[in-house]
Every structure is written in C-alpha cells, then in structure tokens.
Design an enzyme around this catalytic site. Structure first.
Site, PDB file in Angstrom:
ATOM      1  N   TYR A 243     -31.532  59.865  33.531  1.00  0.00           N
ATOM      2  CA  TYR A 243     -30.846  59.248  34.670  1.00  0.00           C
ATOM      3  C   TYR A 243     -29.473  59.867  34.905  1.00  0.00           C
ATOM      4  O   TYR A 243     -29.029  60.040  36.031  1.00  0.00           O
ATOM      5  CB  TYR A 243     -30.717  57.738  34.478  1.00  0.00           C
ATOM      6  CG  TYR A 243     -32.020  57.034  34.756  1.00  0.00           C
ATOM      7  CD1 TYR A 243     -32.624  57.161  36.012  1.00  0.00           C
ATOM      8  CD2 TYR A 243     -32.647  56.267  33.787  1.00  0.00           C
ATOM      9  CE1 TYR A 243     -33.833  56.534  36.270  1.00  0.00           C
ATOM     10  CE2 TYR A 243     -33.849  55.632  34.047  1.00  0.00           C
ATOM     11  CZ  TYR A 243     -34.443  55.768  35.291  1.00  0.00           C
ATOM     12  OH  TYR A 243     -35.628  55.155  35.563  1.00  0.00           O
TER      13      TYR A 243
ATOM     14  N   GLU B 139     -51.499  51.499  12.100  1.00  0.00           N
ATOM     15  CA  GLU B 139     -51.319  51.859  13.504  1.00  0.00           C
ATOM     16  C   GLU B 139     -50.954  50.663  14.372  1.00  0.00           C
ATOM     17  O   GLU B 139     -49.979  50.695  15.110  1.00  0.00           O
ATOM     18  CB  GLU B 139     -52.608  52.506  14.071  1.00  0.00           C
ATOM     19  CG  GLU B 139     -52.499  52.790  15.568  1.00  0.00           C
ATOM     20  CD  GLU B 139     -53.778  53.354  16.167  1.00  0.00           C
ATOM     21  OE1 GLU B 139     -54.731  53.626  15.428  1.00  0.00           O
ATOM     22  OE2 GLU B 139     -53.803  53.530  17.390  1.00  0.00           O
TER      23      GLU B 139
ATOM     24  N   ASP C  97     -57.107  53.024  13.909  1.00  0.00           N
ATOM     25  CA  ASP C  97     -58.402  52.787  14.566  1.00  0.00           C
ATOM     26  C   ASP C  97     -59.320  53.978  14.295  1.00  0.00           C
ATOM     27  O   ASP C  97     -58.856  55.052  13.892  1.00  0.00           O
ATOM     28  CB  ASP C  97     -58.226  52.676  16.093  1.00  0.00           C
ATOM     29  CG  ASP C  97     -57.564  51.356  16.501  1.00  0.00           C
ATOM     30  OD1 ASP C  97     -57.603  50.400  15.703  1.00  0.00           O
ATOM     31  OD2 ASP C  97     -57.017  51.309  17.627  1.00  0.00           O
TER      32      ASP C  97
END
Lengths: 800, 362
Positions: free
Chosen positions: B97, B195, B247
């Site tokens: 920004y 995770e 996962d």
C-alpha cells in the site's frame, strides 16, 4: 372447324402486312433505344459519361500529337438543362472531319488499330451528342482550330438518327484564343446527383495522367477544382501492331483472308500477323495440313521372316521395260523399303520416285508416271496386307495400354482398326485426327461388345495419341488463300491450326503503361499519405491481345481511416467509376487476404478497411469490358491473375512499411516509458547513495540500440562522440553549426562559412558497437547547434 | 541502530551503489538472481536441504518490464534503508500500500505478489533476510503447545514463558522473528507439526502434549517462515525429532515439503528454514486404504498437482514416488479429521502412537 390457313388467307396475307412494318433500323436509332448500353441511362449518369467521353478523346488527341494535355471542363446550369463544355489543347480536327467525328456514330480512327488507346469504337462522343440532342433538342456546338491555321472552325451539329449521318445546322469560321485545340459544348437534361462520381472521375484521371493539367468547374464548387501537372513526361508513344494469331476470331480471319494480297497460306500468315516468321508459318501450315488433309498412317515394314513379295510385285507391275532395269529398280525398291522402319503412302511415292529417277539415269530408259504409279500401287498392296496392318497396330496398342489388358482384346481392337483403314475411301490410309478418333471409338465399342472387356476413355486416348504420333504429315499442297477465304470450314481448320501452334507472345510496344514511378507520382500528387508503393507487371497476353497490369497503394496520412479502402480502377488510363461490384479488379481486391499485408479486413475477405487507396490499371490493346459502357473489366482469368500479382507486389511493400512503422512505434513507446523510468531511478539512486545524479544517456542509448551523439567542450576543443549502440553499421551526416570560426578540424570534415555561422560537416560511418570521435577547436566562446541526419529520429539520441 | 540493522542497511545501499555505477559507466543496470523454478533447485549434500541451482535470470533495464522492476527495487531499497535507520518495521502488505504514495507512478506495485517477490529478490542479492529488513508477514499467528520454557525479547522487555503452564488453550504465539527467542528448558520428546487447527485442538484437548511430552506446532496451512524457522531451531538446538501430520492430499505434501526440504520460493533460505530430518506421519495414501477412511475423489487440479510432484526433485524418493503413485491409483484423498470416523480418541489413542512407533519416534 375454321382452318388457320383460310383465316390467314382471308386477311389478304399477314406476311405482307408484317413486311410493311419491317425496315432497317439505323444504328443511331438503335442506340437511342439502348442508351444504357453506352452509359447514358439517367440524367446523372449521362452527364458523367459525356464528360468522360469528351475528356478521354481530348487526352487521346493531345497525347497522339505529343502535346502535354491541358483540359478544361465546365458544367453550368442553363435553364432547365445543364451545359457541358470541354476544351483541350489538342491538334484540332480538320473542317471536313468535324461533322463526322461528332455527328456520326461508329466513326473513328481507333477501331481497326491494335494499339492501346482510351476510345476504341468511335461511339463515345457522338453518343454524347446524340444524348444531348435527344434530351434538350439543342445541337452540339463544336469549335476546333488546327495548329497554324488563322481561324477556328465552328459547327452546330446533330446526328440524323435515321441515317446515322451528321446534320450541320450552322457553320462558320470563328476566332479562338487557343492556338490549337478542340472545344465541344453540349446542352442536356441532367442533374448533379452523380457529383461524387464526377469528381472521382476527374481526380482519378489526374492520378493516372500525371502529365495532364485538368480543371473542373461545376455549380456546386466555389473554387474550380484544379489538378496540376505532376510530370512533363508524356506517356510513351505506342506502336500499332498486327493481330496475333491467337487473338483472332473466325469472322476476322475470313475478312483478313479476303483482304490480303498474299497468295499462299504461309505468306498470308507472315504478312498479316505479328510474331509469325517462316518457321512459325511452316509449323502452322503443317498443323493446317493435318486438319485439312489428314495424316497418313505409316505402317511398320515387313520383317525378314515375313513372306513379302514387294520385289516380285514391283517386277510384275513394271511393264515394257528392259529386264535389267526392271530388276535393278525392283530390287532397290524392296531393299529401301526393308531399310525403313515405317512407311506411309507418301513416303513410298517419294521413294519410288527417287529410285525411278535413278533407274532412268542408270539405264537411259524412261520410267514414266504410269510405271511409277503401278509400282507404288503394287508395293503398297504388298505392304498393307491385312496381317501386316494388324501387327503394326497391335504393337502400338500394346505399347499404349496397360499390361492388364487382355491380349485378345488388344488384338481384336487392332484387327478392327485395320479394317477401318482398309474400308476407308482411298487406299492411302489418310485420316484426320477426328476421323481416326472415330475409328478407334467405333472399333473399341465393337471389341467391348464382342469380348465384354471395357475399353475406357483413357485407354482410347492413349491409343489415339500413340498412333497419331507415328502418322505422317502429308506433303500435299495447301489450298490457296483465295480458296480458303470462300470456304468457312477450311478457314476454321486454319484457325484451329493457328491456335494449336505455340507462338511467341505479341510485342508490347503497342502498350503504354503509366510505369511504377509515375503511378507513385500520381498518387503522391492527389493523396496526402504517409506511404506510397507501385508495381508494374511485365506484359502478358490474353486472346492475342497483350496487356500490362499496374497497381499502386497509398496509405495513411490525411486519408480517411473509417470504412473500406478506396479502390480506383483504370483501363487504358480511363478511370472506371461505375459498376464497381461487377468488375474483375474489385473481385481480386476482395479475395486477397489483406490481413497478411497489415490491413484490417473484417471477416478475412472483402474490401479491406483503413486509410488507404488501392489503384489498378489495366492497359491493353483490347481491354475486355463487361459491357459497351466500359465500366467494369470482365472476369478474364489471365487478367485477374496479373491484377492479383501486381497488387500483391505493391502490398508487400506496404506490409514492410507497416511492420517497420509498427516497430518504430513500439520503439518510441519503449523510449517514452524508459525515458520516464530511468531518470526516476537515477534520482532515487542518487538520493540513496548520496551522490550526484548519474548520467543515464549511455545506458538509454545502449538499451534502445540507439546512435548517441554527445558533445564535450574542453579548453576550446570540441569533441563530438558518435556512439553506435545499434546492431548494424550506421552512416550519418553530422553538422555542427558554430558561431565562432572552427580550426583544426579533423576527421575529413567540410567547413562552410555562412554569415558568421560555420557549418562543420562530417559523414562518419560507425560500425555496430563502435564510437567515432570528431574534433575541432574554437578560439572564443561559441554557441553550437547540431543537426544529425541519416538515422531515424527514433533511433537517435543527441546530447549536446 | 543495532549492528545487525546497520549491516542490513549497508547491504542495501551497496546494491543501490552498484546500480549507480552501472549507470555511470554507461552500462545498462541489471540484477542477477537464481532462477526460481522447480527445475532450478538442487539437493545440497552438505546441508541436506534443497537450494537454488546454477541457473540465473537477469532483471535488466533493457526492457520496459525490467526497468520498472529495477525502479521499484530502487524505491524499495530507499524505503527499507530508512525503516532500518528509524528502527521501525512494517508488514509486506503495508509495503504494497505504501508504494501507492511514492512520487513515481511507475514505481507503485501492481499487486502484493509483486512486492512480496521483490522483497525475496532483495533478500537473495543482499544476503539479508526479510526479518532483518524488519519486514513482517501479515499474520504470523501460528502457535506452540508443549513442555518448553523460553525467553522472548518483546517491545516491553524480556519475558520468560512456559509453553504449557503460562499459556491458555490457544498456546504460545510464535513471534515474527523467532531468532529473538532463547530456549531455557524443556521436556520435549518429539515435535509434532500439525496442519489444521481442528486437529491441533483435538490433540490438545485429548492431552496428547502432556501424555507424550510432545511439542505441538500448529502449521496453519502452508507454514509461515517464522513457524519453519522455530521448528528448525527447536530441532537443531534441542535435538528433538520432528514429525509432520497433515491431510492426505497433494497440497498437504507440499506443506511437509516446505518444512522438510524448503520451498521453491525461498530456497535461498533453505539452510535457515528447512528441517531435512522432519518425517511425514500422514495421512498417507496407504492409511486411506488401511484404515478405510472416508474420502473425497481427487479433483483434476489434485491429479495435476500430484503429477507435478512426481517430477519435483524434492519428492524424488522411493517413499514419495510410491505413495503418490498409490494415491493416483486409488483416486482419493482424505482429511486429518476423517480419523474421527473411528471415534474422537482414535487419533490420539491409536493412529498417532501406532505411526510414531512405526517411525521409531516413541
């Protein structure tokens, strides 16, 4: 039931009644009813056509006299009508000719000439006169002054539509300020709705006639439209040529046969046609013989094993001569025949004749025509025994057909063909190609019936070809020209023979192309564009008429970038402004893929769009038009091909120009952006490192592959460094303009002093990646102004 | 300004000076970087991590694109140098920004990926880490939970914290620059990197950290650098084995990959961030079969990712080739929480102890 016959009879002969109404129609009357054929179908169109006819005539007349044309066109309102005045500075027309030139249709000098010219039929201007008299009832007013005459001649004329003869309403000598030239004034019913076409016509005329000065005044113009001369070079004078053998029709040929002074066909061909010498004439004559007399089949001579009795038969045939002479003669005939591979009847006649002559010399006996004839007949009968003919034909057929053909089929065909020869009238076995084709067809059909084996078209064609190739052209004399002239069929055979012979293309000095550089000059003169290209093709032939196609393209600049490009069509330097859609030129422009050449083409076909004009000029001794009004070029493949090649040639230049322009444009954009970014970067770097702002010109020059010219002045020594960052050698002109006198000028510079300013000029060549250093000295304070040429602005960075 | 900050600042200014000199000598400014693609990472025998190979690419002012990049780099260098001088810090997003306010329109970043990448470029050429530039990512937020006592340098002075006793259920928040931490004491048997948040909470609720003296590190998806750095330090300094629990899908294998081998984007920091000794617990494709877990079918993007991993040099081991082939074969993937289909305690009572036993960790 009432019988028809009786009804007709009762009326006293309707045929007679009809006959009362049947009479000749004058040509003028005919055109009165068919004005549209000549381009006079409406008031708007009629005016444009009249201008066109008058201007075309004016241009033809001036050019022919070697005068740079100066043409004045004026259209003014005159009550209910429009008055058209066209003036030229041509050679003028003699008093006797004026009425016929303007007042008789189909009168002119052009129709019979094979030479490129604008007008051809001699219809145009008299049709305009006719149109004006039909619509306004006023006569045409013509004035003409020939060079050197004291006065001009004034006529008021109309065309007598019954007789197609001029009718003079008034004539008198008059004074005219032009030293020579012609003026015609016509009043006609018209309107200015076709103003665009009129302006197009005049403007386009100026484009293709850069040697002409044209001025147009019409009611809608505040200022006259003036087109000045772009060159003093007149178009090359054209030579009239004789017709080319490939370009005549039967009717023309018959007329020429009628008119010629030649006696023999060969002489006729050589004297009346272009590109025909002895050799070509002989070739045409042989082909004519083949068609007229047919060829003779040359049969294979008997082989050693054959039980041939040529010698014995000849001995029997020669009566009342000494035995020695007879035997000597017969033995030689038989021997010579055996030496030959093939023999036609005419060969045999010649051979027997020669040997008879030899025998006469040897034995001092006369071998007269009867003896010779008998000997020939006897030997020929022996040589054309059925089995020999069949064998000879079989060998040919076997050679010509595929190995899959059944042997019996081939033999069957040979037998039937041999029969055809034997059955034919005359024993000389002479037949035309058409006749022979008929033999083969009938025989093959029979064979097919008998053996159930098809004999296809290709096989038949091959058999005909192989046999025809061994058949002999006969030595018989050709009919004389006067005979051919009276016999349409024979003339047609001659025409076929002419067409079947390869003959050199006609010469092209009968054509006057504008030439590529003048096409370009014409475009330059009338269009304010960025780019011009032009191409002139070599001459080609269509139907015996030579033609040349030229194309030009102008692109960019002030031209309208909306919509399709303008297509300017020209035939023999005459602009074609109507029937764009029917014209072969438009068709070709539409089918070219213009996207390949950098122009937009919505949908990939059709007229391209963009700020461009495409011009095409077809010059020919006979431009094929779609109609008599000469508005559109007919779709002749040979011409279309050349038009396409010419346009593509010019378009290729356009493409490389557009590519180049695009890359320069990209380069300019890159330079713009880098010219913003790099200084900002340099400033920031200076701030971060606390140094002064670095000089970025070197880096920028390197990035842009630019040529960089930098000046440093130190103790009165001026150094110009020319750094070449491009990838090729650059040659440039560097001129430094100094306000003090330069001394010690190095590097081969020239110095010119002009009012206390010194022009120091170098022309350095700098190889890629190299730097040239140019130096001189000045003794006092001076100011400098540098000018660099030879490198595109986009590629040049001058830092002085 | 600390000496470390001073060094970082000097490195940046040296880089600017290099550009300056290039300009001054009439050369085209340029910056050479290792090519940051899958095909240009190599296994470094010595450190056991994946680092950039020899291929380089050059950002040069020769093209408009390259010139813009260098301009942005210059502006960023100035910004970072001033930040270090003033002893302040900012986030990567703030940099993005902030570029809007620079006086050159050309220097503004077009998206945050661009500014993030530029910072990584500068890390590579200046050999200073982003943390030393005082650049932070947006959310650090990953947490630890386990028998570890440490001391952190905070803005309000030093704090000593025990990562079980002194923290709530949420655990200890890993700071942006984990190098500001000193480890004081611990009872850690092994480090378990997890995770998903759901699984991490399950383990904490079931008391897995206390039962097994495990330090549970929450990776929060693709782990932030700070998370990877602290894992590396814990492993190296406390000599504790590291295992990764994710996962069972291609994206999770990449999470493991970046913990163990380093990521392609930050291969220049592999030595500093990667823990090559880290092992993968699961979910393995073979677990899907063995435990008959509830699954989702592989999407096309999953298949593509798996195939891309087959020729990723980091996964060129027999173990991974076999597992990936198997997964492509069965065409299925499973989440960590799919283990709940066997009951809430299945993961802590059976799955993990069994797997850890197999791996010789417990």
């Amino acid at each position: 039931m009432t019988s028809f016959q009786s009804t007709l009879g009762d009326d006293g002969g309707i045929a007679e009644e009809l006959a009362e109404n049947q009479r000749a129609i004058s040509i003028a009357e005919f055109f009165e009813k068919n004005k549209h054929m000549l381009g006079f179908d409406s008031g708007a169109r009629g005016l444009v056509t009249a201008v066109k006819e008058a201007v075309d005539n004016a241009l033809d007349a001036t050019e022919e006299a070697g005068i740079a044309p100066d043409i004045y066109v004026e259209i003014a309102e005159a009550g209910d009508y429009y008055r058209l005045v066209v003036e030229d500075n041509g050679p003028g027309i003699t008093k006797e000719q004026i009425p016929r030139v303007f007042g008789k249709l189909l009168y002119g000098s052009r129709f019979h000439a094979r030479e490129q010219s604008r007008g051809q039929q001699g219809i145009g201007i008299s049709a305009a006169v006719l149109y004006s008299q039909l619509t306004s009832g006023k006569p045409a007013k013509t004035t003409s002054r020939t060079r050197g005459s004291a006065d001009a001649q004034y006529f008021e004329l109309v065309v007598d539509t019954d007789t197609n003869e001029p009718e003079i309403r008034s004539e008198q000598p008059t004074s005219w300020d032009r030293p020579h030239g012609t003026r015609i004034e016509l009043e006609m019913e018209a309107n200015m709705r076709a103003r665009t076409q009129l302006h197009d016509y005049i403007k386009h005329t100026a484009v293709v006639n850069p040697h002409a000065r044209v001025e147009l005044r019409e009611p809608g113009l505040d200022e006259p439209l003036k087109f000045e001369r772009g060159t003093d070079r007149l178009p090359a004078e054209t030579e009239e040529i004789r017709p080319h053998p490939h370009g005549v029709e039967l009717g023309t040929l018959l007329k020429m046969l009628e008119a010629t002074e030649s006696y023999s066909v060969s002489g006729f061909l050589q004297s009346e046609f272009t590109r025909v010498g002895t050799k070509t004439a002989t070739k045409v004559c042989d082909r004519f013989r083949d068609r007229h007399h047919g060829r003779e089949m040359a049969w294979k001579t008997p082989e050693p094993g054959d039980d041939e009795g040529v010698e014995g038969e000849v001995v029997d045939a020669v009566a009342n001569k000494s035995a020695e002479a007879t035997d000597w003669f017969a033995a030689r005939v038989a021997g010579t025949v055996r030496d030959r591979e093939r023999l036609a009847h005419s060969d045999l006649v010649e051979l027997v004749g020669n040997l008879a002559d030899a025998t006469e010399a040897e034995f001092d006996e006369t071998f007269g025509d009867t003896v010779r004839g008998n000997a020939v007949d006897a030997a020929w009968a022996e040589l054309t025994r059925a089995d020999l003919l069949v064998r000879s034909l079989y060998e040919r057929i076997d050679d010509a057909t595929s190995t899959r053909k059944d042997d019996a089929t081939k033999r069957g065909l040979a037998e039937r063909l041999a029969d055809k020869f034997a059955e034919a009238d005359g024993h000389r076995h002479r037949v035309t190609r058409d006749g022979f084709t008929d033999y083969v067809d009938r025989s093959a059909d029979r064979v097919a019936e008998a053996t159930d084996a098809a004999f296809g078209d290709t096989a038949r064609e091959n058999v005909i070809e192989t046999c025809w190739s061994v058949m002999r052209t006969v030595p018989d004399d050709l009919p004389k020209v006067s005979v051919i002239a009276d016999d349409r069929d024979t003339a047609s055979e001659l025409l076929e023979a002419m067409r079947a012979t390869d003959i050199l293309a006609p010469p092209t000095d009968c054509l006057s192309p504008i030439t590529a550089d003048l096409v370009e000059a014409g475009l330059r003169k009338e269009f304010d564009a960025d780019f011009y290209a032009a191409a002139t093709r070599d001459a080609e032939v269509h139907g015996g008429d030579p033609f040349i196609v030229e194309a030009g393209i102008a692109y960019g600049g002030e031209m309208d970038s909306d919509g399709s490009v303008d297509v300017m069509r020209f035939a023999n330097r005459v602009p074609l402004v109507y029937q764009r859609g029917a014209c072969a030129i438009t068709d070709v422009v539409k089918r070219i893929g213009w996207r390949n050449y950098g122009l937009d083409q919505p949908g990939g076909s059709g007229l391209p769009s963009g700020p461009a004009v495409v011009m095409v000029h077809v010059a020919s001794t006979n431009v094929p038009f779609t109609s008599e009004s000469k508005d559109a070029v007919a779709n002749v493949p040979a011409i279309e091909d050349e038009v396409e090649l010419a346009i593509r040639e010019a378009a290729r230049e356009l493409k490389s120009y557009l590519n180049r322009r695009q890359s320069l444009e990209k380069r300019r954009r890159k330079q713009d952006v880098l010219g913003r970014i790099l200084p900002e970067m340099a400033d920031k770097l200076a701030a971060v490192t606390g140094h002064e702002r670095p000089n970025i010109d070197g880096a920028l020059g390197r990035i842009m592959n630019n040529v960089l010219v930098e000046r440093t002045v130190e103790d009165g020594t001026v150094t110009l460094a020319v750094r070449n960052h491009s990838e090729r050698k650059e040659t440039l002109d560097v001129t430094d303009i100094v306000t003090a006198e330069p001394t010690a000028v190095h590097n081969g510079a020239s110095v010119v002093d002009l009012d206390d300013e010194w022009f120091v000029q170098w022309s350095p060549s700098v190889s890629a990646g190299e730097t040239a250093t140019l130096t001189y000295e000045v003794s006092e304070e001076a100011t400098f102004d540098i000018d660099v040429e030879g490198v595109e602005n986009e590629k040049l960075t001058v830092d002085t | 300004m600390s000496s470390q900050d001073d060094r970082a600042r000097q490195q940046l200014i040296d880089l600017a000076a290099e550009f300056y000199d290039q300009f001054d000598r009439g050369k085209v400014p340029e910056m050479t970087l290792p090519t940051r693609t899958k095909s240009n990472i190599e296994y470094d025998e010595e450190s056991g991590v994946w680092v950039y190979g020899d291929r380089t690419s050059t950002r040069s002012a020769n093209s408009v694109r390259g010139a813009r990049k260098l301009l942005k780099a210059t502006y960023t260098i100035e910004f970072l140098a001033r930040q270090l001088e003033e002893g302040r810090s900012s986030t990567l997003r703030e940099l993005y920004y902030l570029s809007e306010s620079w006086d050159s329109d050309e220097a503004a970043f077009s998206d945050q990926d661009e500014s993030n990448q530029l910072i990584e470029d500068l890390e590579i050429v200046s050999e200073v880490t982003r943390e030393d530039f005082h650049m932070r990512p947006e959310e650090s937020g990953a947490t630890l939970m386990g028998p570890l006592e440490l001391r952190e340098q905070t803005r309000r002075g030093e704090r000593e914290i025990h990562c079980q006793k002194d923290v709530g259920e949420g655990g200890y928040q890993i700071p942006n620059n984990p190098d500001s931490i000193d480890f004081l004491d611990h009872d850690i048997e092994f480090i378990l990197c997890v995770e998903t948040g759901g699984m991490r909470d399950r383990l904490v609720e079931n008391g897995f950290d206390t039962d097994h003296n495990a330090l549970i590190v929450h990776l929060k998806g693709q782990p932030a650098r700070a998370t990877r750095r602290i894992t590396k330090r814990l492993h190296d300094e406390l000599d504790a084995p590291v295992v990764v629990f994710t996962d069972g899908d291609p994206w999770s294998y990449r999470i493991y990959g970046s913990v163990a081998y380093g990521s392609i984007k930050s291969a220049h920091l592999s030595e500093y961030l990667a823990t090559p000794e880290a092992d993968f617990i699961g979910i393995q494709p073979e677990d899907i079969v063995e435990y008959d877990l509830p699954t989702d079918p592989l999407a096309d993007s999953d298949v593509n990712a798996l195939e891309s991993e087959l020729d990723d040099p980091r996964f060129m081991t027999d173990y991974w080739q076999e597992q990936i082939e198997l997964q492509l074969d069965i065409g299925k993937k499973a989440e960590q929480q799919a283990l709940a289909s066997r009951g809430l305690d299945f993961v802590t009572d059976e799955y993990l102890p069994e797997r850890l036993g197999e791996m010789g960790v417990i």
